[in-house]
Design an enzyme around this catalytic site. Sequence first.
Site, PDB file in Angstrom:
ATOM      1  N   CYS A 162      32.284  35.227  27.806  1.00  0.00           N
ATOM      2  CA  CYS A 162      32.341  36.008  29.051  1.00  0.00           C
ATOM      3  C   CYS A 162      31.427  37.227  29.054  1.00  0.00           C
ATOM      4  O   CYS A 162      31.363  37.947  30.056  1.00  0.00           O
ATOM      5  CB  CYS A 162      33.778  36.401  29.333  1.00  0.00           C
ATOM      6  N   HIS A 288      36.286  44.984  32.857  1.00  0.00           N
ATOM      7  CA  HIS A 288      36.292  43.528  32.664  1.00  0.00           C
ATOM      8  C   HIS A 288      37.515  42.990  33.425  1.00  0.00           C
ATOM      9  O   HIS A 288      37.400  42.039  34.170  1.00  0.00           O
ATOM     10  CB  HIS A 288      36.335  43.185  31.181  1.00  0.00           C
ATOM     11  N   HIS A 322      37.357  35.232  37.855  1.00  0.00           N
ATOM     12  CA  HIS A 322      36.577  35.489  36.649  1.00  0.00           C
ATOM     13  C   HIS A 322      35.502  34.411  36.545  1.00  0.00           C
ATOM     14  O   HIS A 322      35.809  33.248  36.307  1.00  0.00           O
ATOM     15  CB  HIS A 322      37.492  35.475  35.429  1.00  0.00           C
TER      16      HIS A 322
END
Lengths: 395, 268
Positions: A162, A288, A322
């Site tokens: 990620c 995040h 996400h």
Amino acid sequence: MITPIQISHYTAVSALGYGLEAHRQALMTEQGALASCNYKNAKVNTFIGRVPQLEAQAWPNLWKDYFSRNNLLALTALHQDDFLTAISNAKDRYGAKRVGLLLGTTTSGFSEAERAYRQRDKQGNLPNDFDYRKTAHPYATGEFLRNYLALQGPAMTIATACSSSAKAFICAQRWLQLNLCDAVLIAGIDSLCLNILYGFHSLGILSTEKCCPFAQNRSGLSLGEAAALVLVERANTGKIGLLGFGESTDGYHMSAPHPEGKGAILAMQAALNSAKLAPSQIDYINFHGTASLQNDRIEDQAVYQLFKNEVPASSTKGWMGHTLGAAGALEVIIACLAIEQKMLWATLNTIEIDQSLRSYILLKNTAAVVKKALVNSFGFGGNNCSLIIGEISDE
Amino acid sequence: MNNLSCYLYAIEICTPGLLNWQQAQPILANSLPYKLTSDPIPEAKILSVKEKRRASATVNLSLHIATQLQQTMQIEANLLKPIFASSDGDSDIFNYLSTELAQPEPAISPTLFHQSLHNSAAGYWSIATRSHTPSLSISAGDYTFSNGLLTAMSEVVLTQIPTLYVAYNLISCAPLDKINPMLTWFGMGLGFSTKKMPQTLAKITLKLVAAKSETSLVNTSLEPLRKGNPIACSLPLLEQIAKRGLTDIYLDYLPPYSLKINLEEYYQ
């Protein structure tokens, strides 16, 4: 202190729509795009950020070997916001050999492998129309973009889960500093596939509702897909660019963050140091913030340790989910839009903040001048990356 | 671009028939006949008992090489910056996931899912060494090795942090082997630093130049291996080092470029 790099041009395609105007509109009106999972063949009870009508986009026959959902996302993004013109201008200015490409991805075109394995013949052979190297290989979308755009500079895929496309910014800064090239196309591209839907489901961290980062009742993340394209060059004073970066590893666990957020603190502190900034000089933090129970708690703790509750912060994952390897570049673009619109973004879908959290978490869009923004991207395997975006000054 | 120069501290190879640098060196230096064997991938000793039980082939191969390099470099593991390069990543797990996801009701192992990530080697290394030093994991198809080398040397020159470069690739299993054929698995590694120390092996310089034909192997018995794995294009460089050679080496980079590599001085 690092030599800043300039963000010359950017665009994005995500669940919020095609191009910057769709993203501005959705962000300014606090309209998210997460919806109950309707990805083909996925029987997973969750919400996803799926790019609307992506399947209806045209694919050129000349490039048929390269067809994959990931490459389709890449191609669709290239046609937004005059991005092709920006690339063509960079090639004219510097020569194709001097324009590099850094792709951040985790999925590549995995959905093509899923299709091919479903279509195996009785002997177990894969169908002839499956071109692994051009679709599902980790570098497939990099090769497609380099060939489609006729770029001749250095190129590779960064695959650090990620944080992939966030780390691409660091690598681009190095390439420019070493004079390997004069411009770099940073592409964060990840597409929905059964692998990530069932994979994250197996880890038990998918929310059955729209993800609500930092909420009292948060129950996990919503997955999304996106293509975020950013063209960077050497810096000119007055332009928006990358002012600093920091990276670290947790050295703790494959899928859980360090319990005291040590890795996250090291990455943010290194980013501040590299930009020669004090925490109080940051105007906005884009977390995040995946809405996972543990990760949000640890990130809050890490942010609080450096910034106390003095710097407004939010997670924008509630808008489009996400987007994994694309998230870093996409959230850099979202930070650029915060600077442009003089707006701090909300933590969408979150109504009540977890009472145990201590950093300054925004629930609503809030008008404010943003000169410098910090963007966090933390990935599986405990790898952390923090970027600082802002106006490039003479100092 | 300018020349990138640093010191080479350590070198490692691990592939069937050439299981470590000690074993490989005489074959490379004296052009002895190479024979492909059926050696299994060694276990990464650095992993805890729990991690060893579930370590994947890529984690074992890459961490075995990283551990060997670290021991030769004599620098604490958590001070080293690891750069991992693999063209395909873990093709065994790719095959497992693709097969499972073709079922009407897929059930995926969460361990294998996170191990399928390209950066799982980097993750396991940082956990095993309790390191906070950043790492990078890359792929660039047939140009993976040259891109990784360029990245590792850029990192060491710009950050001054001693760097481990580990490049590896497994073979594809059926049915992927028919469309992505390989001779065998292959891994190699180089350890770099900007400081000259007693354990320094050589000074190495790299530059991106206009395409030139690749340096060929003197030991032609290694030719099938060189062509049989995307990382084995590193063999002419390894052969040169084994011979303590000083002539320029050219390796393919993305067209229209080549990597020009020069070993200027040897200290051992």
